[in-house]
Design a protein around this motif. Sequence first.
Motif, short mmCIF file in Angstrom:
data_model
loop_
_atom_site.label_atom_id
_atom_site.label_comp_id
_atom_site.label_asym_id
_atom_site.label_seq_id
_atom_site.Cartn_x
_atom_site.Cartn_y
_atom_site.Cartn_z
N UNK A 46 17.57 33.71 6.63
CA UNK A 46 16.47 32.75 6.42
C UNK A 46 16.64 31.54 7.32
N UNK A 47 15.58 31.24 8.06
CA UNK A 47 15.58 30.05 8.91
C UNK A 47 14.48 29.10 8.46
N UNK A 48 14.40 27.94 9.11
CA UNK A 48 13.46 26.92 8.66
C UNK A 48 12.01 27.33 8.83
N UNK A 49 11.64 27.72 10.05
CA UNK A 49 10.27 28.13 10.28
C UNK A 49 9.69 27.54 11.54
N UNK A 50 8.50 27.96 11.87
CA UNK A 50 7.84 27.57 13.10
C UNK A 50 6.36 27.85 12.97
N UNK A 51 5.52 27.09 13.66
CA UNK A 51 4.08 27.42 13.63
C UNK A 51 3.82 28.74 14.35
N UNK A 52 2.70 29.35 14.05
CA UNK A 52 2.35 30.63 14.67
C UNK A 52 1.92 30.46 16.13
N UNK A 101 -3.07 22.55 17.45
CA UNK A 101 -3.21 21.62 16.32
C UNK A 101 -3.51 22.33 14.99
N UNK A 102 -4.34 23.37 15.02
CA UNK A 102 -4.67 24.07 13.78
C UNK A 102 -3.44 24.75 13.18
N UNK A 103 -2.66 25.40 14.03
CA UNK A 103 -1.44 26.07 13.54
C UNK A 103 -0.43 25.04 13.04
N UNK A 104 -0.32 23.92 13.74
CA UNK A 104 0.61 22.86 13.31
C UNK A 104 0.17 22.24 12.01
N UNK A 105 -1.13 22.13 11.80
CA UNK A 105 -1.62 21.55 10.55
C UNK A 105 -1.22 22.44 9.37
N UNK A 106 -1.36 23.75 9.54
CA UNK A 106 -0.95 24.67 8.46
C UNK A 106 0.56 24.58 8.22
N UNK A 163 -3.25 10.71 6.21
CA UNK A 163 -2.77 10.14 7.48
C UNK A 163 -2.07 11.18 8.35
N UNK A 164 -0.98 11.74 7.85
CA UNK A 164 -0.10 12.56 8.69
C UNK A 164 -0.79 13.80 9.24
N UNK A 165 -1.45 14.56 8.37
CA UNK A 165 -2.08 15.81 8.83
C UNK A 165 -3.36 15.56 9.64
N UNK A 166 -3.76 14.30 9.75
CA UNK A 166 -4.91 13.96 10.59
C UNK A 166 -4.46 13.57 12.00
N UNK A 167 -3.22 13.10 12.12
CA UNK A 167 -2.77 12.58 13.41
C UNK A 167 -1.62 13.36 14.04
N UNK A 168 -0.71 13.85 13.22
CA UNK A 168 0.52 14.44 13.78
C UNK A 168 0.34 15.83 14.40
N UNK A 169 -0.51 16.71 13.87
CA UNK A 169 -0.60 18.06 14.43
C UNK A 169 -0.84 18.11 15.94
N UNK A 170 -1.73 17.29 16.46
CA UNK A 170 -2.03 17.32 17.90
C UNK A 170 -0.81 16.90 18.70
N UNK A 171 -0.08 15.87 18.25
CA UNK A 171 1.11 15.41 18.96
C UNK A 171 2.21 16.48 18.91
N UNK A 172 2.39 17.07 17.73
CA UNK A 172 3.42 18.10 17.59
C UNK A 172 3.08 19.35 18.39
N UNK A 228 4.17 23.15 22.85
CA UNK A 228 3.73 23.80 24.09
C UNK A 228 4.76 23.65 25.20
N UNK A 229 5.51 22.55 25.18
CA UNK A 229 6.49 22.30 26.24
C UNK A 229 7.70 23.23 26.15
N UNK A 230 7.90 23.89 25.00
CA UNK A 230 9.06 24.78 24.85
C UNK A 230 8.65 26.22 24.57
#
Length: 363
Positions: free
Chosen positions: A23-29, A33-38, A64-73, A78-80
């Motif tokens: 078991x590991x922590x996890x990652x977006x699909x 932004x949509x995948x990061x929001x989920x 607040x967080x789910x409105x702003x952070x997904x795009x930044x994350x 994408x960089x990795x």
Amino acid sequence: MSFFSPEPAYAHGAPTRTAVLLCNLGTPDAPTPAALRRYLGQFLADHRVVEIPKPLWWLILHGVILRTRPAKSAAKYRSIWTPEGSPLAVWTEKQAKLLLGWLGEAGAPVLVRHAMRYGNPSIASQLDTLKLEGATRILILPLYPQYSATTTASVFDAVYTWAARTRAIPELRFVNHYHDHPGYIDALAKKVLAHWQQHGQGEQLLMSFHGVPERTLHLGDPYHCEARKTARLLGERLGLNDTQMRVTFQSRFGKAKWLQPYTEPTLIELARAGVRRVDVICPGFTSDCLETLEEINQEAREAFLRAGGEQFHYIECLNDSPAWITALSDIAQQHLAGWPLQSANPGLREASRERAQTCGARN
């Protein structure tokens, strides 16, 4: 309508199986932004991760967080991101496949699967699959060497939640930690020594662990002590004294005080003090991921060089190194001890042996 999930069809006389679930922590699909929001919605809603009263935190998270952070994350992911997908997902899947071969070679023909606490494949779905495959004994092995309520205990919560909806619960065992396991320490040391052999040794070896709020230490979480012990054992294995190594903590979130010293400020301090080269390793991460590849090898690197440092060497995580898979196999076998292991048929056993040899030769 039953409260419990449907059970697989029962066949009298069918062999029972033993399984290991990594078991590991996890990652977006996907790095969107949509995948990061989920993903962030699931991750940050876990009361083990954020210990703030739920009504208040719900407003902060969704307002607040789910409105702003997904795009930044998403930009950071994408960089990795690789052609195969998320590095964490790629390495975790490889570790599960290699562990299957190593255990088969060691005479333990068990089922091996991997799961993510947040994202896919989920812990519940993999436990369902193992039951379908005949597993009646399952070892839960988190890929977190140091125990923390924010990570290890959260994995256990997910297993308990699944069990609460299951009529016929398999025998379950849990691995709490292996921060001081000789094989794990040896695998870390071999990573560092191999890097030094190829690139030379830096003035400082900085060991950066994932951070947690400092209050968790005072409330009894053993993570800080176990991280420190890992660092001490690794330093001893490498023959380093206290002036040649530093232990720091990264990945702060919010304004609360977290475990210190912090990684990036320490790197800036070292550069300004005249340290020209640092070697950085993240012992608490068994697979390279956003926190190692972006936060350390991009952001921390830039901070060190901007502050006057000349060489920043990041030492990759254990990933699929033979020494790590050997250690993982040893840890699994230690905790499987006493459980009957279904004897595999000759064809399956031979396939497992060939897989282990092929993986070992490739690495």
